[in-house]
Design an enzyme around this catalytic site. Structure first.
Site, short mmCIF file in Angstrom:
data_model
loop_
_atom_site.label_atom_id
_atom_site.label_comp_id
_atom_site.label_asym_id
_atom_site.label_seq_id
_atom_site.Cartn_x
_atom_site.Cartn_y
_atom_site.Cartn_z
N ASP A 1 0.80 -1.23 0.00
CA ASP A 1 0.00 0.00 0.00
C ASP A 1 0.83 1.28 0.00
OD1 ASP A 1 -2.17 -1.70 0.14
OD2 ASP A 1 -2.26 -1.63 2.34
N GLY B 1 -4.55 -4.23 -3.79
CA GLY B 1 -5.55 -3.19 -4.08
C GLY B 1 -4.76 -1.96 -4.47
N HIS B 2 -4.74 -1.63 -5.75
CA HIS B 2 -3.93 -0.52 -6.24
C HIS B 2 -4.85 0.62 -6.67
CE1 HIS B 2 -0.33 -3.39 -7.18
NE2 HIS B 2 -0.71 -3.41 -5.92
N GLN C 1 1.98 -6.00 -3.16
CA GLN C 1 2.42 -6.11 -1.77
C GLN C 1 3.72 -5.30 -1.58
OE1 GLN C 1 1.45 -9.51 -3.32
NE2 GLN C 1 -0.47 -8.52 -2.84
N LYS D 1 1.78 2.18 -5.13
CA LYS D 1 2.33 1.64 -6.38
C LYS D 1 1.41 1.93 -7.58
CE LYS D 1 2.38 -2.40 -4.33
NZ LYS D 1 2.11 -2.02 -2.93
P1 GDP Z 1 -0.78 0.34 -3.54
O1 GDP Z 1 -1.35 -0.94 -3.07
O2 GDP Z 1 0.71 0.42 -3.31
O3 GDP Z 1 -1.12 0.69 -4.96
O4 GDP Z 1 -1.42 1.47 -2.62
P2 GDP Z 1 -2.96 1.59 -2.17
O5 GDP Z 1 -3.76 2.07 -3.31
O6 GDP Z 1 -3.41 0.35 -1.49
O7 GDP Z 1 -2.86 2.66 -1.01
C1 GDP Z 1 -2.35 3.92 -1.22
C2 GDP Z 1 -3.43 4.93 -0.81
O8 GDP Z 1 -2.85 6.21 -0.70
C3 GDP Z 1 -4.51 5.07 -1.86
O9 GDP Z 1 -5.72 5.42 -1.22
C4 GDP Z 1 -4.02 6.24 -2.72
O10 GDP Z 1 -5.06 6.91 -3.40
C5 GDP Z 1 -3.39 7.10 -1.68
N1 GDP Z 1 -2.23 7.90 -2.11
C6 GDP Z 1 -1.27 7.59 -3.00
N2 GDP Z 1 -0.32 8.55 -3.02
C7 GDP Z 1 -0.71 9.48 -2.11
C8 GDP Z 1 -0.13 10.69 -1.64
O11 GDP Z 1 0.94 11.11 -2.05
N3 GDP Z 1 -0.82 11.37 -0.65
C9 GDP Z 1 -2.01 10.93 -0.15
N4 GDP Z 1 -2.58 11.64 0.80
N5 GDP Z 1 -2.57 9.78 -0.57
C10 GDP Z 1 -1.92 9.06 -1.52
P1 IMO Z 2 -0.89 -4.17 -2.24
O1 IMO Z 2 -0.44 -4.70 -3.57
C1 IMO Z 2 -0.94 -4.58 2.09
C2 IMO Z 2 -1.01 -8.65 3.70
C3 IMO Z 2 -2.26 -9.11 4.41
C4 IMO Z 2 -1.69 -10.11 5.39
C5 IMO Z 2 -0.56 -10.75 4.58
C6 IMO Z 2 -0.95 -12.06 3.92
O2 IMO Z 2 -2.20 -3.47 -2.29
O3 IMO Z 2 0.19 -3.37 -1.61
P2 IMO Z 2 -2.52 -12.76 1.89
O4 IMO Z 2 -3.90 -12.36 1.54
O5 IMO Z 2 -1.50 -12.39 0.84
O6 IMO Z 2 -2.39 -14.18 2.32
O7 IMO Z 2 -2.16 -11.91 3.21
O8 IMO Z 2 -0.20 -9.81 3.59
N1 IMO Z 2 -1.22 -8.14 2.33
C7 IMO Z 2 -1.16 -6.85 1.99
N2 IMO Z 2 -0.97 -5.76 2.74
N3 IMO Z 2 -1.04 -4.46 0.76
C8 IMO Z 2 -1.20 -5.55 -0.02
O9 IMO Z 2 -1.18 -5.50 -1.36
C9 IMO Z 2 -1.31 -6.83 0.59
N4 IMO Z 2 -1.49 -8.08 0.15
C10 IMO Z 2 -1.43 -8.89 1.21
O10 IMO Z 2 -2.90 -8.04 5.06
O11 IMO Z 2 -1.09 -9.44 6.47
MG MG Z 3 -2.88 -1.62 -1.80
#
Ligand code: GDP
Ligand code: IMO
Ligand code: MG
Length: 430
Positions: free
Chosen positions: A13, A40-41, A230, A16
């Protein structure tokens, strides 16, 4: 041409999806190499927000080809939901989307197993996203998996029935009432029915031998971006085992998740938040349990994009960041969510750990049983809102001090600062 890689350096998270979307205009192909719908991207532009789970984050650029690589796990039920959401954009994304025949399927009974394994672990649960990741990768390595390419064969139904039977036997050891476990709010048979219907959708997508496709693309001088899911600290080998996911989230994972040779890897973009978060169980040395932790969670809107669970928050952990940079061979850093740190009186960074009374900069073999106490350096905070800043020169001096300290400590340049979730809220550093 080489393949560039973008991956997370923390516990996932990091942002990416946002950055892959920002970089996509520079690439011909974007390819996911591991993970599955546990990811979840999030991508935001023009007041719209999308969360992708299986589909690569280059999908919003109509000029780019998006590949779901052989290292990825595909669940047709979830893929269908993603495609339905994308349909609302009016784009026919299936034109630019290819799925590797060698990608493995997540079956309904993998999700059942994920749930009963986690229930059985009780307090020691991993905190899995319950998407069936562990059981599906287990079947892959134990040579029992079913692949996307098997959908095109006459033996698919037989394989499916065998897997289902084996999974039921296993599930019954852990929970005799396993058929009552809910998946997506439904009992197994109802969910399975829907899942089976979605196989047709998967049939209709373009399937390729992605290793050949990518090798050909490199020969034609096409530019490829490999998108990680991840984060490094969730890698099955180098993360905080057993509180990890079941794939190699690190740059080495690109080779076996896409069939690319190590010599074809070019730049490695390492993404990190200006602080740390973790969702699910497992060690987190710099975790905050005070108001600062709450403030990070609220300001950063730290709730999981896949499960909605609150993310645990803490200060930046330099030993873990340096470890991730080492494992991945990061060539450029990207700092995300810098805007979230505005308004803190003080900002802390863990520079070392205290383990058994001794200072160390290294991530210990296991942080599960031993006490790992972070040693912090404190920086003065800043009040300015970063989210509207358009040029790095305009960033507040206290932010610059924090930023330069990290860059110097890690020894790799930070080439991008993200100051908000939108595509436009991205500052590039020359
Ligand atoms: P990913 O899994 O690495 O793609 O990241 P996620 O989407 O799960 O989580 C990142 C969260 O931070 C999302 O809700 C994005 O919309 C948000 N986000 C990304 N970059 C920024 C930033 O620079 N500032 C803020 N406030 N939110 C951001
Ligand atoms: P993105 O790509 C954050 C965590 C889960 C759990 C562990 C194992 O959005 O960054 P799993 O379902 O893979 O067996 O869970 O890994 N986890 C993540 N945490 N971002 C993710 O993906 C994750 N994918 C799995 O919360 O601790
Ligand atoms: Mg994510």
């Amino acid at each position: 041409m080489k393949t560039d890689v973008l991956l997370g350096l923390q516990w996932g998270d990091e942002g990416k999806g946002k950055i892959v979307d920002v970089l996509t205009p520079q690439y011909d192909i974007v390819a996911r190499f591991q993970g599955g719908p546990n990811a979840g991207h999030t991508i935001e532009f023009e007041d719209k927000k999308f969360v992708l789970h299986t589909i690569p984050s280059g999908i919003f650029n109509e000029r780019s080809t998006n590949i779901i690589g052989n290292g990825v796990l595909v669940d047709p039920f979830i893929l269908d939901k993603e495609l339905q959401r994308l349909d609302t954009t009016g784009m026919d994304v299936t034109q630019n989307l290819y799925v590797s025949r060698k990608a493995h399927l997540i079956l309904p009974s993998h999700r059942l197993l994920d749930a009963v394994y986690e229930q059985a672990k009780g307090e020691k649960k991993i905190g899995s996203t319950l998407k069936g990741i562990g059981p599906a990768y287990t079947d892959k390595t134990s040579r029992n998996g079913i692949r996307v390419g098997d959908l095109e064969t006459a033996y698919f139904d037989e394989r499916y029935a065998e897997a289902r039977k084996r999974h039921f036997q296993l599930a019954s050891i852990y929970n005799k009432d396993f058929l009552e476990v809910k998946i997506e709010g439904l009992v197994f048979e109802q969910y399975e029915q829907l899942w089976l219907e979605k196989l047709q959708l998967l049939q209709s997508l373009k399937k390729i031998d992605s290793e050949y496709y990518l090798a050909e693309a490199l020969k034609e001088n096409k530019k490829i971006l490999a998108e990680g899911a991840q984060g490094t600290m969730l890698d099955v080998d180098f993360g905080s085992y057993p509180f990890v996911t079941s794939s190699n989230t690190t740059s080495a994972g690109v080779c076996n998740g896409l069939g690319l040779a190590p010599s074809t890897i070019g730049r490695v973009f390492g993404i990190f938040k200006a602080y740390c978060t973790r969702v699910g169980s497992g060690p987190f040395p710099t975790e905050l349990f005070d108001d600062s932790g709450k403030q990070l969670q609220e300001k950063g809107n730290e709730f999981g994009a896949t499960t909605g669970r609150p993310r645990r928050c803490g200060w930046l952990d330099l030993p873990a960041l340096k470890y991730a940079v080492m494992i991945n061979g990061v060539t450029e850093l990207m700092m995300m969510k810098a805007d979230v740190l505005s308004g803190f009186k003080e900002i802390k960074v863990a520079t070392h750990y205290l383990v058994n009374g001794k200072e160390t900069e290294k991530v210990p073999y296991s942080c599960n049983q031993i006490e790992v106490e972070p040693v912090f350096k404190t920086f003065p905070g800043w009040e300015e809102d970063l989210s509207t800043i358009k040029s790095p020169e305009d960033l507040p001096d206290n932010f610059k001090t924090y930023f330069h300290f990290i860059e110097k400590e890690v020894g790799i340049p930070i080439k991008l600062i993200s100051v908000g979730p939108d595509r436009e809220q991205t500052l590039l550093i020359a």
